[in-house]
Design a protein around this motif. Structure first.
Motif, PDB file in Angstrom:
ATOM      1  N   CYS A  12       0.837  -1.112  -0.082  1.00  0.00           N
ATOM      2  CA  CYS A  12       0.046  -0.029   0.121  1.00  0.00           C
ATOM      3  C   CYS A  12       0.822   1.198   0.219  1.00  0.00           C
ATOM      4  N   GLY A  13       1.830   1.265   0.823  1.00  0.00           N
ATOM      5  CA  GLY A  13       2.803   2.296   1.017  1.00  0.00           C
ATOM      6  C   GLY A  13       3.586   2.762  -0.707  1.00  0.00           C
ATOM      7  N   PHE A  14       3.953   1.635  -1.199  1.00  0.00           N
ATOM      8  CA  PHE A  14       4.578   1.658  -2.434  1.00  0.00           C
ATOM      9  C   PHE A  14       3.462   2.288  -3.459  1.00  0.00           C
ATOM     10  N   ALA A  15       2.230   1.590  -3.172  1.00  0.00           N
ATOM     11  CA  ALA A  15       1.302   2.028  -4.429  1.00  0.00           C
ATOM     12  C   ALA A  15       0.801   3.788  -4.102  1.00  0.00           C
ATOM     13  N   VAL A  16       0.683   3.936  -2.818  1.00  0.00           N
ATOM     14  CA  VAL A  16       0.366   5.391  -2.526  1.00  0.00           C
ATOM     15  C   VAL A  16       1.539   6.611  -2.966  1.00  0.00           C
ATOM     16  N   GLY A  17       2.919   5.828  -2.801  1.00  0.00           N
ATOM     17  CA  GLY A  17       4.021   6.608  -3.335  1.00  0.00           C
ATOM     18  C   GLY A  17       3.869   6.873  -4.907  1.00  0.00           C
ATOM     19  N   LEU A  18       3.485   5.842  -5.686  1.00  0.00           N
ATOM     20  CA  LEU A  18       3.120   5.724  -6.896  1.00  0.00           C
ATOM     21  C   LEU A  18       2.077   6.938  -7.468  1.00  0.00           C
ATOM     22  N   LEU A  19       1.164   6.540  -6.541  1.00  0.00           N
ATOM     23  CA  LEU A  19      -0.079   7.687  -6.878  1.00  0.00           C
ATOM     24  C   LEU A  19       0.405   9.269  -6.595  1.00  0.00           C
ATOM     25  N   LEU A  20       1.071   9.371  -5.460  1.00  0.00           N
ATOM     26  CA  LEU A  20       1.588  10.740  -5.381  1.00  0.00           C
ATOM     27  C   LEU A  20       2.259  11.355  -6.357  1.00  0.00           C
ATOM     28  N   VAL A  21       3.250  10.495  -6.881  1.00  0.00           N
ATOM     29  CA  VAL A  21       4.026  11.005  -7.974  1.00  0.00           C
ATOM     30  C   VAL A  21       3.085  11.165  -9.364  1.00  0.00           C
ATOM     31  N   TRP A  22       2.299  10.486  -9.597  1.00  0.00           N
ATOM     32  CA  TRP A  22       1.324  10.549 -10.612  1.00  0.00           C
ATOM     33  C   TRP A  22       0.406  11.873 -10.478  1.00  0.00           C
ATOM     34  N   GLN A  23      -0.136  12.019  -9.398  1.00  0.00           N
ATOM     35  CA  GLN A  23      -0.968  13.149  -9.058  1.00  0.00           C
ATOM     36  C   GLN A  23      -0.214  14.289  -9.223  1.00  0.00           C
ATOM     37  N   ALA A  24       1.170  14.448  -8.732  1.00  0.00           N
ATOM     38  CA  ALA A  24       1.931  15.687  -8.878  1.00  0.00           C
ATOM     39  C   ALA A  24       2.179  15.884 -10.216  1.00  0.00           C
ATOM     40  N   ARG A  25       2.310  15.015 -11.044  1.00  0.00           N
ATOM     41  CA  ARG A  25       2.633  15.096 -12.612  1.00  0.00           C
ATOM     42  C   ARG A  25       1.300  15.734 -13.067  1.00  0.00           C
ATOM     43  N   LEU A  26       0.110  15.273 -12.811  1.00  0.00           N
ATOM     44  CA  LEU A  26      -0.962  15.618 -13.244  1.00  0.00           C
ATOM     45  C   LEU A  26      -1.240  17.021 -12.815  1.00  0.00           C
ATOM     46  N   LYS A  27      -1.195  17.508 -11.629  1.00  0.00           N
ATOM     47  CA  LYS A  27      -1.308  18.822 -11.365  1.00  0.00           C
ATOM     48  C   LYS A  27      -0.331  19.855 -11.816  1.00  0.00           C
ATOM     49  N   LYS A  28       0.794  19.186 -12.116  1.00  0.00           N
ATOM     50  CA  LYS A  28       1.822  19.918 -13.054  1.00  0.00           C
ATOM     51  C   LYS A  28       1.447  20.414 -14.336  1.00  0.00           C
ATOM     52  N   SER A  29       0.878  19.422 -14.812  1.00  0.00           N
ATOM     53  CA  SER A  29       0.250  19.429 -16.259  1.00  0.00           C
ATOM     54  C   SER A  29      -1.029  20.046 -16.289  1.00  0.00           C
ATOM     55  N   GLY A  30      -1.489  20.499 -15.334  1.00  0.00           N
ATOM     56  CA  GLY A  30      -2.995  21.128 -15.293  1.00  0.00           C
ATOM     57  C   GLY A  30      -3.916  20.100 -15.368  1.00  0.00           C
ATOM     58  N   GLY A  31      -3.760  18.849 -15.083  1.00  0.00           N
ATOM     59  CA  GLY A  31      -4.835  17.705 -15.146  1.00  0.00           C
ATOM     60  C   GLY A  31      -5.784  18.088 -14.306  1.00  0.00           C
ATOM     61  N   PHE A  32      -5.568  18.354 -13.058  1.00  0.00           N
ATOM     62  CA  PHE A  32      -6.581  18.890 -11.955  1.00  0.00           C
ATOM     63  C   PHE A  32      -5.948  19.577 -10.998  1.00  0.00           C
ATOM     64  N   ARG A  33      -6.880  20.426 -10.454  1.00  0.00           N
ATOM     65  CA  ARG A  33      -6.383  21.154  -9.335  1.00  0.00           C
ATOM     66  C   ARG A  33      -6.749  20.884  -7.784  1.00  0.00           C
ATOM     67  N   LEU A  34      -7.475  19.993  -7.618  1.00  0.00           N
ATOM     68  CA  LEU A  34      -7.962  19.800  -6.251  1.00  0.00           C
ATOM     69  C   LEU A  34      -7.009  18.658  -5.687  1.00  0.00           C
ATOM     70  N   SER A  35      -7.039  18.743  -4.245  1.00  0.00           N
ATOM     71  CA  SER A  35      -6.085  17.518  -3.613  1.00  0.00           C
ATOM     72  C   SER A  35      -6.797  16.498  -3.917  1.00  0.00           C
ATOM     73  N   GLY A  36      -5.823  15.201  -4.147  1.00  0.00           N
ATOM     74  CA  GLY A  36      -6.335  14.108  -4.727  1.00  0.00           C
ATOM     75  C   GLY A  36      -6.395  13.020  -3.707  1.00  0.00           C
ATOM     76  N   TRP A  37      -6.849  11.840  -3.997  1.00  0.00           N
ATOM     77  CA  TRP A  37      -6.913  10.729  -3.377  1.00  0.00           C
ATOM     78  C   TRP A  37      -5.756  10.171  -2.723  1.00  0.00           C
ATOM     79  N   SER A  38      -4.691  10.253  -3.428  1.00  0.00           N
ATOM     80  CA  SER A  38      -3.458   9.754  -2.920  1.00  0.00           C
ATOM     81  C   SER A  38      -2.819  10.667  -1.723  1.00  0.00           C
ATOM     82  N   ASP A  39      -3.353  11.948  -1.563  1.00  0.00           N
ATOM     83  CA  ASP A  39      -3.023  12.683  -0.422  1.00  0.00           C
ATOM     84  C   ASP A  39      -3.937  12.153   0.672  1.00  0.00           C
ATOM     85  N   GLN A  40      -4.905  11.977   0.239  1.00  0.00           N
ATOM     86  CA  GLN A  40      -5.884  11.668   1.498  1.00  0.00           C
ATOM     87  C   GLN A  40      -5.414  10.246   2.045  1.00  0.00           C
ATOM     88  N   LEU A  41      -5.053   9.255   1.249  1.00  0.00           N
ATOM     89  CA  LEU A  41      -4.646   7.784   1.553  1.00  0.00           C
ATOM     90  C   LEU A  41      -3.373   8.172   2.580  1.00  0.00           C
TER      91      LEU A  41
END
Length: 190
Positions: free
Chosen positions: A26-55
């Motif tokens: 779970c920790g490894f998967a959440v790390g992966l999700l955090l990186v993916w979410q950060a890249r989506l935020k950088k590219s303008g994919g979304f603006r809100l706090s994501g599920w990975s932050d909450q996890l």
């Protein structure tokens, strides 16, 4: 001292052995999700706090661990003080043992999760040659060490290691627990 702490750490070691495969994954998967979410935020994919932050916040709950640890310290101190004064309470003893088991389970899940997250951080930092990732890895190791130190401090009182087997040592545990709770209630964690 180490002989008295052996049962508490044996419980923690067994819990970690049971929890490591699932929670580290779970920790490894959440790390992966955090990186993916950060890249989506950088590219303008979304603006809100994501599920990975909450996890991440839900899995690594320092507040929940601290609350249970302080409650355990309070109960263990009360139990030890009463026992040393000749008023042992079997129900309170069972409650202390029960809370110690829960503390071991909580610490195990968080430590296992952090181990998986640290694995991802190390892999990501190594592949990308990112010094920031290595600093984050150091912070994760520090947090895991704090968890282990907290468990050790509580186990010293719970296992009634000298001087915590005496009424005055137990009162010291109670004072530390109540003082810390008071500080957290009046000042928060910052």
């Amino acid at each position: 001292m180490f002989a008295e702490l052996k049962p508490a750490f044996a419980r923690l070691r067994q819990e970690i052995r049971n929890d490591l495969p699932f929670f580290a994954s779970c920790g490894f998967a959440v790390g992966l999700l955090l990186v993916w979410q950060a890249r989506l935020k950088k590219s303008g994919g979304f603006r809100l706090s994501g599920w990975s932050d909450q996890l991440f916040a839900d899995f690594v709950s320092a507040n929940a661990f601290a609350f249970v640890m302080l409650g355990y310290l309070l109960l263990a101190g009360l139990s030890a003080a009463l026992a040393d004064l000749g008023h042992a309470d079997a129900r309170l003893e069972r409650m202390v043992a029960h809370v110690e088991d829960r503390l071991a389970q909580l610490a195990s899940a968080v430590i296992s999760f952090i181990a998986g997250l640290m694995g991802f951080i190390f892999l990501y930092a190594f592949i990308n040659l990112d010094a920031g990732g290595f600093r984050l890895l150091g912070a994760a190791i520090f947090f895991a060490a704090i968890m282990m130190f907290g468990f050790l401090a509580a186990a010293l009182a719970g296992q009634r290691v000298e001087p915590f087997n005496r009424w005055w040592g137990a009162l010291l545990c109670i004072a530390i627990a109540l003082g810390t709770l008071w500080h957290l209630l009046t000042h928060g964690i910052r």
